[in-house]
Structure formats: C-alpha cells, structure tokens
Scaffold this motif. Sequence first.
Motif, PDB file in Angstrom:
ATOM      1  N   LEU A 274       0.843  -1.217   0.000  1.00 38.17           N
ATOM      2  CA  LEU A 274       0.000   0.000   0.000  1.00 38.17           C
ATOM      3  C   LEU A 274       0.871   1.257   0.000  1.00 38.17           C
ATOM      4  N   ALA A 275       1.958   1.193   0.770  1.00 37.90           N
ATOM      5  CA  ALA A 275       2.865   2.348   0.844  1.00 37.90           C
ATOM      6  C   ALA A 275       3.433   2.651  -0.541  1.00 37.90           C
ATOM      7  N   LYS A 276       3.764   1.581  -1.282  1.00 39.85           N
ATOM      8  CA  LYS A 276       4.309   1.758  -2.639  1.00 39.85           C
ATOM      9  C   LYS A 276       3.218   2.350  -3.550  1.00 39.85           C
ATOM     10  N   LEU A 277       2.022   1.808  -3.420  1.00 43.10           N
ATOM     11  CA  LEU A 277       0.910   2.266  -4.264  1.00 43.10           C
ATOM     12  C   LEU A 277       0.644   3.764  -4.076  1.00 43.10           C
ATOM     13  N   TYR A 278       0.642   4.210  -2.831  1.00 43.38           N
ATOM     14  CA  TYR A 278       0.268   5.604  -2.551  1.00 43.38           C
ATOM     15  C   TYR A 278       1.483   6.529  -2.377  1.00 43.38           C
ATOM     16  N   ASP A 279       2.661   5.934  -2.429  1.00 44.52           N
ATOM     17  CA  ASP A 279       3.889   6.707  -2.218  1.00 44.52           C
ATOM     18  C   ASP A 279       3.866   7.417  -0.848  1.00 44.52           C
ATOM     19  N   ILE A 280       3.617   6.622   0.174  1.00 43.51           N
ATOM     20  CA  ILE A 280       3.662   7.114   1.552  1.00 43.51           C
ATOM     21  C   ILE A 280       4.497   6.123   2.368  1.00 43.51           C
TER      22      ILE A 280
ATOM     23  N   THR B 201     -11.290  -0.221   2.744  1.00 43.61           N
ATOM     24  CA  THR B 201     -11.588  -1.643   2.925  1.00 43.61           C
ATOM     25  C   THR B 201     -11.316  -2.435   1.653  1.00 43.61           C
ATOM     26  N   PHE B 202     -11.058  -3.722   1.832  1.00 44.55           N
ATOM     27  CA  PHE B 202     -10.962  -4.626   0.684  1.00 44.55           C
ATOM     28  C   PHE B 202     -12.291  -5.348   0.449  1.00 44.55           C
ATOM     29  N   SER B 203     -13.336  -4.955   1.190  1.00 44.16           N
ATOM     30  CA  SER B 203     -14.610  -5.678   1.115  1.00 44.16           C
ATOM     31  C   SER B 203     -15.446  -5.336  -0.114  1.00 44.16           C
ATOM     32  N   LYS B 204     -15.265  -4.147  -0.659  1.00 45.90           N
ATOM     33  CA  LYS B 204     -16.193  -3.685  -1.707  1.00 45.90           C
ATOM     34  C   LYS B 204     -15.576  -3.879  -3.087  1.00 45.90           C
ATOM     35  N   PHE B 205     -14.792  -2.911  -3.534  1.00 43.05           N
ATOM     36  CA  PHE B 205     -14.193  -2.942  -4.866  1.00 43.05           C
ATOM     37  C   PHE B 205     -13.356  -4.214  -5.087  1.00 43.05           C
ATOM     38  N   TYR B 206     -12.644  -4.649  -4.060  1.00 44.80           N
ATOM     39  CA  TYR B 206     -11.750  -5.803  -4.217  1.00 44.80           C
ATOM     40  C   TYR B 206     -12.451  -7.137  -3.950  1.00 44.80           C
ATOM     41  N   GLY B 207     -13.696  -7.090  -3.519  1.00 40.09           N
ATOM     42  CA  GLY B 207     -14.497  -8.308  -3.378  1.00 40.09           C
ATOM     43  C   GLY B 207     -14.016  -9.288  -2.318  1.00 40.09           C
ATOM     44  N   LEU B 208     -13.378  -8.803  -1.246  1.00 40.69           N
ATOM     45  CA  LEU B 208     -12.848  -9.722  -0.233  1.00 40.69           C
ATOM     46  C   LEU B 208     -13.596  -9.615   1.104  1.00 40.69           C
TER      47      LEU B 208
ATOM     48  N   ILE C 127      -4.388 -15.355   5.298  1.00 36.22           N
ATOM     49  CA  ILE C 127      -4.998 -15.454   3.955  1.00 36.22           C
ATOM     50  C   ILE C 127      -5.456 -14.070   3.499  1.00 36.22           C
ATOM     51  N   ALA C 128      -6.054 -13.325   4.431  1.00 37.08           N
ATOM     52  CA  ALA C 128      -6.548 -11.979   4.090  1.00 37.08           C
ATOM     53  C   ALA C 128      -5.393 -11.084   3.646  1.00 37.08           C
ATOM     54  N   ILE C 129      -4.286 -11.152   4.363  1.00 34.01           N
ATOM     55  CA  ILE C 129      -3.143 -10.297   4.020  1.00 34.01           C
ATOM     56  C   ILE C 129      -2.628 -10.644   2.616  1.00 34.01           C
ATOM     57  N   GLU C 130      -2.488 -11.948   2.356  1.00 29.38           N
ATOM     58  CA  GLU C 130      -1.967 -12.345   1.027  1.00 29.38           C
ATOM     59  C   GLU C 130      -2.953 -12.019  -0.066  1.00 29.38           C
ATOM     60  N   ALA C 131      -4.234 -12.245   0.199  1.00 29.12           N
ATOM     61  CA  ALA C 131      -5.259 -11.968  -0.825  1.00 29.12           C
ATOM     62  C   ALA C 131      -5.325 -10.472  -1.134  1.00 29.12           C
ATOM     63  N   ALA C 132      -5.172  -9.649  -0.115  1.00 35.49           N
ATOM     64  CA  ALA C 132      -5.237  -8.195  -0.329  1.00 35.49           C
ATOM     65  C   ALA C 132      -4.078  -7.733  -1.219  1.00 35.49           C
ATOM     66  N   VAL C 133      -2.875  -8.287  -0.973  1.00 35.95           N
ATOM     67  CA  VAL C 133      -1.719  -7.927  -1.817  1.00 35.95           C
ATOM     68  C   VAL C 133      -1.993  -8.368  -3.261  1.00 35.95           C
ATOM     69  N   ALA C 134      -2.502  -9.601  -3.415  1.00 30.84           N
ATOM     70  CA  ALA C 134      -2.785 -10.109  -4.762  1.00 30.84           C
ATOM     71  C   ALA C 134      -3.850  -9.259  -5.452  1.00 30.84           C
TER      72      ALA C 134
ATOM     73  N   ASP D 169      -2.463  -6.197  -6.855  1.00 36.79           N
ATOM     74  CA  ASP D 169      -1.649  -6.462  -8.049  1.00 36.79           C
ATOM     75  C   ASP D 169      -2.518  -6.708  -9.288  1.00 36.79           C
ATOM     76  N   ASP D 170      -3.764  -7.127  -9.067  1.00 33.36           N
ATOM     77  CA  ASP D 170      -4.621  -7.520 -10.195  1.00 33.36           C
ATOM     78  C   ASP D 170      -5.373  -6.301 -10.764  1.00 33.36           C
ATOM     79  N   GLU D 171      -4.650  -5.486 -11.484  1.00 35.00           N
ATOM     80  CA  GLU D 171      -5.258  -4.236 -11.977  1.00 35.00           C
ATOM     81  C   GLU D 171      -6.325  -4.504 -13.032  1.00 35.00           C
TER      82      GLU D 171
END
Length: 317
Positions: free
Chosen positions: A16-22, A163-170, A200-207, A210-212
Amino acid sequence: MAFYPDTTATALRNRLAKLYDISADEIITANGADNILTLLISAYINAGDEVIYCIPTFPSYRSTTLLMGGVPVEVPLTKSWQFDLDGIFSKITAKTKLIFICNPNNPTGTMVPSDELKIFLEKVPDHVQVVLDEAYIEYRDQEDYLTGIVLHKKSYPVIVVRTFSKFYGLAGLRIGYAVACEDVLEPLLRIREPFAANRIAIEAAVAALDDEAFGRDHLLEVKKGKDYLTKELSRYGFEVVPSQTNFLFVNLKTDAVNVFEQLLSKGIIIRPCAPWGYPEHVRISVGTQAQNEEFTKAFSLIATQCINELMADGGRK
Ligand SMILES: Cc1ncc(COP(=O)(O)O)c(C=O)c1O
C-alpha cells in the motif's frame, strides 16, 4: 497455516505504501474497516465526548460512539442528500473529538465535492480528528477527485478508512486499513488485538492490489450495471439518487419492506432503508448484468403493483 499471521501485516502495508507513495508507518491494517472504526472510536472517545456525522449514514459511527459512552451529534444530509459541512461545523464544541464523513456515503451514494472538503478541513480546530470513511471511493466517477489519501499527502489533517470488502471483493476475508499521520494512528496500535488480520486476508489483499485488470473490468461492469438499473428504475418514475458507489438509493414511494419481502421470496436481496428512518427507500447493490436483469424482471411485476396502488391512492405522492 500452523504459523500465526504477521502482526504488523508488513507485506500489505509495504504494498500500500508503494501504491500511494507514503510510508508504511502511516498505515494500520485490521479485521475489516469495521474493526478500524471500532479502534478509532475506542481510542479517541471517552464518556461525554462528542462525535459528529451526517445522517443517514453508516450505522457503526453511532453504535460504537454510544458503546464508548460518547455523544453522537447528528446533522441531516440536505434535501438532495448532500453533506451539510456548514451544519457539521456549527456543531463543533470543546467536547468534539471526531467527525465522520462517509465519502461516498452509505446509503445515499453521494459525495462531498473536493473544494468544499478542503475549505472545511482548513477551518476544523486542532482538537478534532476528521475521519474520511472511503469504503466505496474506488467507484467514484471523477478520477481526479482529491481522495483522502491525496489530502493526507498534502498535509490535510485526516484519517482515511479503506476496505478490501467492496471494490476488491474480499468481504469474507475481513481486511481493511487506515491511513493517517503516525502519531494519530499510534493510539489505535496500542489497543489493537495482536492478530487483527489473518494470513490469507493479508496475502489476498496484496494479490488484489496487483490484479489491476480485475479492477478495470469490475469498474466497467458496475458503471454499466448502474446505468442500466437507473434507467430501468426511472422508467417506473422512481427517484434514483445519482450514485458514486456500487449501489443505488431509490425512493419506491411505497412500503419498501413489502417490496423487499416479495423480492426475497424470489431469492433477490435488496436493503430496505427503514432502519435509517426512510421507510420508502431501498438500497440496491449493482450485480453482474445477469443478476441485474433477473432483478429487473422480478421487480417489474412488483413495480406495476406499486404504481397501481399509487394511482388508487389518488397520486398521494
Ligand atoms: C461506509 C462503510 N464503512 C465501513 C464498512 C465496513 O467494511 P468492512 O467490510 O471492511 O468491515 C462498510 C460496510 O458496509 C461501509 O459501508
């Protein structure tokens, strides 16, 4: 799975830090955005402290504030379901600790214009933390909208909840996060349970990050579905509030619980808004095109009945 999760969810925070540059230190993860909200309110609210937000909105701001002995201060959205930032500002007192802005708002799907938000943030006193709950932000129409994370990077004093619950479907995996200055997040870290997010949640969120391609396809599908449902619902004269989310807030001009029950008997679930104080409104989530069509097919029969009832009622509304 014999190993415990990484308590700090380093892989996800770094991604996330890489994504947002923070910095990863400006990010805290937890068991869904719900857990983040509970941590925030638990960390910042003591008995008698005030929490301001517009209504109708996400119910946990109220319930968790009450749980902590805090005082919810509720400001109605305007007649066109927009945020009343002046109204919120006028309610700030020495006891105000938190302001919640659900942006875009659940259940109305409406959003604060960036310019208004900036002016508001510039004048909020230092003893108040402003929380931007951006659970649905990925669905906004304007790509150049100043999101909470952009505002945080521009040094506006905000706590951003995602959250990863909506757009990311998790939703089933339970993972959410907050972005803010490190010292603002520190009280949350002190009370957070050690394993607030599972492996599992942590790995799924990273994946998921990555899945643009999934994100792009999903956005297109939701946009298409939203247009389709808006057109279908408007055909019957129902008022559909323009939405910046993946759901629609619709005035059915009749007992919405009755419509909900009829649809439920056909295996379709919509959300009646009576608990928010709007007995004739529903929140309808956009599904796949096949689901949207199944909904409109079932709904058309019910809508015809509603219209007939309205006509018999002499056009009461
Ligand atoms: C505005 C808002 N914030 C937070 C949440 C909680 O999301 P999560 O599933 O990550 O706990 C929701 C869920 O519906 C929501 O609508």
